[in-house]
Design an enzyme around this catalytic site. Sequence first.
Site, PDB file in Angstrom:
ATOM      1  N   GLU A 163      -5.731  -8.234  -0.560  1.00 27.86           N
ATOM      2  CA  GLU A 163      -6.748  -8.163   1.054  1.00 27.86           C
ATOM      3  C   GLU A 163      -8.438  -7.856   0.724  1.00 27.86           C
ATOM      4  OE1 GLU A 163      -5.041  -5.548   3.680  1.00 27.86           O
ATOM      5  OE2 GLU A 163      -2.482  -6.121   3.111  1.00 27.86           O
ATOM      6  N   GLU A 205       0.448  -1.219  -0.156  1.00 27.91           N
ATOM      7  CA  GLU A 205      -0.359  -0.160   0.133  1.00 27.91           C
ATOM      8  C   GLU A 205       0.885   1.186  -0.130  1.00 27.91           C
ATOM      9  OE1 GLU A 205      -3.244  -0.113   2.988  1.00 27.91           O
ATOM     10  OE2 GLU A 205      -4.448  -1.109   1.593  1.00 27.91           O
TER      11      GLU A 205
HETATM   12  C1  GLA Z   1      -4.191  -2.886   5.333  1.00 24.78           C
HETATM   13  C2  GLA Z   1      -3.114  -3.008   5.099  1.00 24.78           C
HETATM   14  C3  GLA Z   1      -2.967  -4.751   5.964  1.00 24.78           C
HETATM   15  C4  GLA Z   1      -3.999  -4.624   7.297  1.00 24.78           C
HETATM   16  C5  GLA Z   1      -5.253  -4.254   6.926  1.00 24.78           C
HETATM   17  C6  GLA Z   1      -6.226  -3.713   7.751  1.00 24.78           C
HETATM   18  O1  GLA Z   1      -4.951  -3.313   4.286  1.00 24.78           O
HETATM   19  O2  GLA Z   1      -2.190  -3.243   3.731  1.00 24.78           O
HETATM   20  O3  GLA Z   1      -1.544  -4.695   6.341  1.00 24.78           O
HETATM   21  O4  GLA Z   1      -3.103  -3.692   8.081  1.00 24.78           O
HETATM   22  O5  GLA Z   1      -5.066  -2.824   6.514  1.00 24.78           O
HETATM   23  O6  GLA Z   1      -6.112  -4.762   8.921  1.00 24.78           O
END
Ligand code: GLA
Length: 643
Positions: free
Chosen positions: A275, A201
């Site tokens: 995710e 991210e």
């Molecule tokens: C983001 C991050 C993950 C985690 C999620 C929340 O997507 O990439 O590592 O922190 O948020 O659980």
Amino acid sequence: MLVSRVKNHAIRQHRVLLSLVVLGFLIWRSSSRVRVTDMPAVRVEGLNANSSRFTLNGEPIRILGGSMHYFRVPRAYWSDRMVKMKACGLNTVTTYVPWNLHEPERGAFKFHGQLELEAFINEAARVGLWVILRPGPYICAEWDLGGLPSWLLRDKNMKLRTTYPGFTAAVNSYLDKLIPRVVPLQYMKGGPIIAFQVENEYGSYGNDSQYMSFIKEALVSRGIEELLVTSDNRQGLHRGGLKGVLKTINLQKIHPEVLRQLEAAQPDRPMMVMEYWSGWFDVWGGLHHVFEADEMVPVIAELLSQGMSINLYMFHGGTNFGFMGGALGNQPYRPMITSYDYDAPLSEAGDYTPKYHRLRTLFRGYQSDNLPMMPKSQQKKPYKAVTVFQHLSLWEALVYLEKPHHSLRPVNMENLPVNNGNGQAYGYTLYETAITSGGTLNSKNNVRDKALVFVDKVFIGVLDYKTLELAVPDGKGERILSLLVENCGRVNFGKDLNNQRKGLVGDIVLNNTPLRNFNIFSLDMKPDFIERLQSTKQWKSVPKMLTYPAFFQGKLWVSGYPADTFIRLSGWSKGVVFINGQNLGRYWSIGPQQTLYLPGPWLKRGVNQVPPTYLFVRSQACVCGIYTQIGTLNSISCVSKLY
Ligand code: GLA
């Protein structure tokens, strides 16, 4: 009578062992069957994303993945959880790699036991799952400093997640050790890894235009050849990504415009949710998050019906054992709880949930073969209450610690001259100095994160982000002011990563004059610290008038085969629990978590063996004001539920 009981017991254990062997055989059978049918003998091409559908070895494949972090699940359970994933219809397991566990001291690497990444990846292959590896080096993940080692912060100019030379040099030497371990486990080399994620991210964080290319190059130049991906959330998507690398998205609800944006950014490429947040994490003092299956399943069904690939984050969350939970930094600071249950399809202890069953039904529709059978859940056992029988006050313990560091000014944890020059990473730090008057003590907001304050060992209050000032009572002559500062977890997300030094990070003033001449004790609570403490002769039976903070020891008697349990600490306020050398994590009565997960494999079997012990640091609850009510000491019990 006694003899026959012992005999029965032995027979019972025998039976348990026998059934385990049988179960193991069944798992092996099903996984070997899977391996033969799913894993091609001749590999001509890895995961390909050059058209609107992924192909693997030239055949179309839809990724049905689930995240499970090997560092959050006892190694003895890796296989069990993976078999359960496979039985739900998944074909891929996804994991981050936490740099701070693998390189706890600069240049000293750990890749064994719980951290044997290659064993985890090989286990996935054995079970019949592909692997997507997310080596970071920043991973977010509600993990201390997003997985970055705290020793990086010894450099006062450090710029994490940038091409600042102090950061890139450390990344390079870490990847020199990590990447050669996974290169042979790539798909085209016969292993199960089909893709690698470049950082995490970055679109929501960085503005160093060179950084992502640097990470990509760092992987490729060390022999990574499989598909590369980036992942970003809704806010970061437009800034994230990297030329020639597949973009993926992180989300929980469908935002059609975001999916359109992803598609427009890379037409005729496979769409993947890297995710899909199956639940959410919890912070101390907050509510436990629940994301209903009824809400989740239709969203996943819709994503699949659009032809997308998906990875559930988390499929099995596990636990932030030790001091590894991170924190949210956006005001106010909020540290993560120990459980990383996440309301995921497999619970913290690996149990099936309604989400699991609903997903299994859904995923079955996407398989040509029958799904493997679901393994049985692990047994949970309530044990008899733990008898706390020994006590050592913090003040008594100090003489057994390493000599304190003398310093004119306060020194933050990371810059203390301990841990082979790496500073203190986690735990507590005690700062002591002499004062000659009472008055107003002001922290100048330099306490990270919470300090219990004492004058001549008498508790006078708490300093934290909310309370910056305390009244120090007047007294005669020289007295010792002590601040026991707890590192409650470093922020893992957001712009504040470079400011995560802990302990006292600047001056503390008494009547506007900065305090000087400190003795600083490092209480890192690492295994050798606990061992040293345990071996002292100063432990006494628990006194009627207890003094805090203190260490306590108790015994948990395990009869029969050790099974998973949850430790409930009714009446206790805040601390950390160790058992048989394992740090189970932080405990705090404000919840939402009320119990700590204790995995069976960490217990010792049999009534006649040396009983495991617990150690606690117990301190006054800060959020509830002055703690006056002392819980009954025998109120540590083992129950069979987390919340
Ligand atoms: C983001 C991050 C993950 C985690 C999620 C929340 O997507 O990439 O590592 O922190 O948020 O659980």
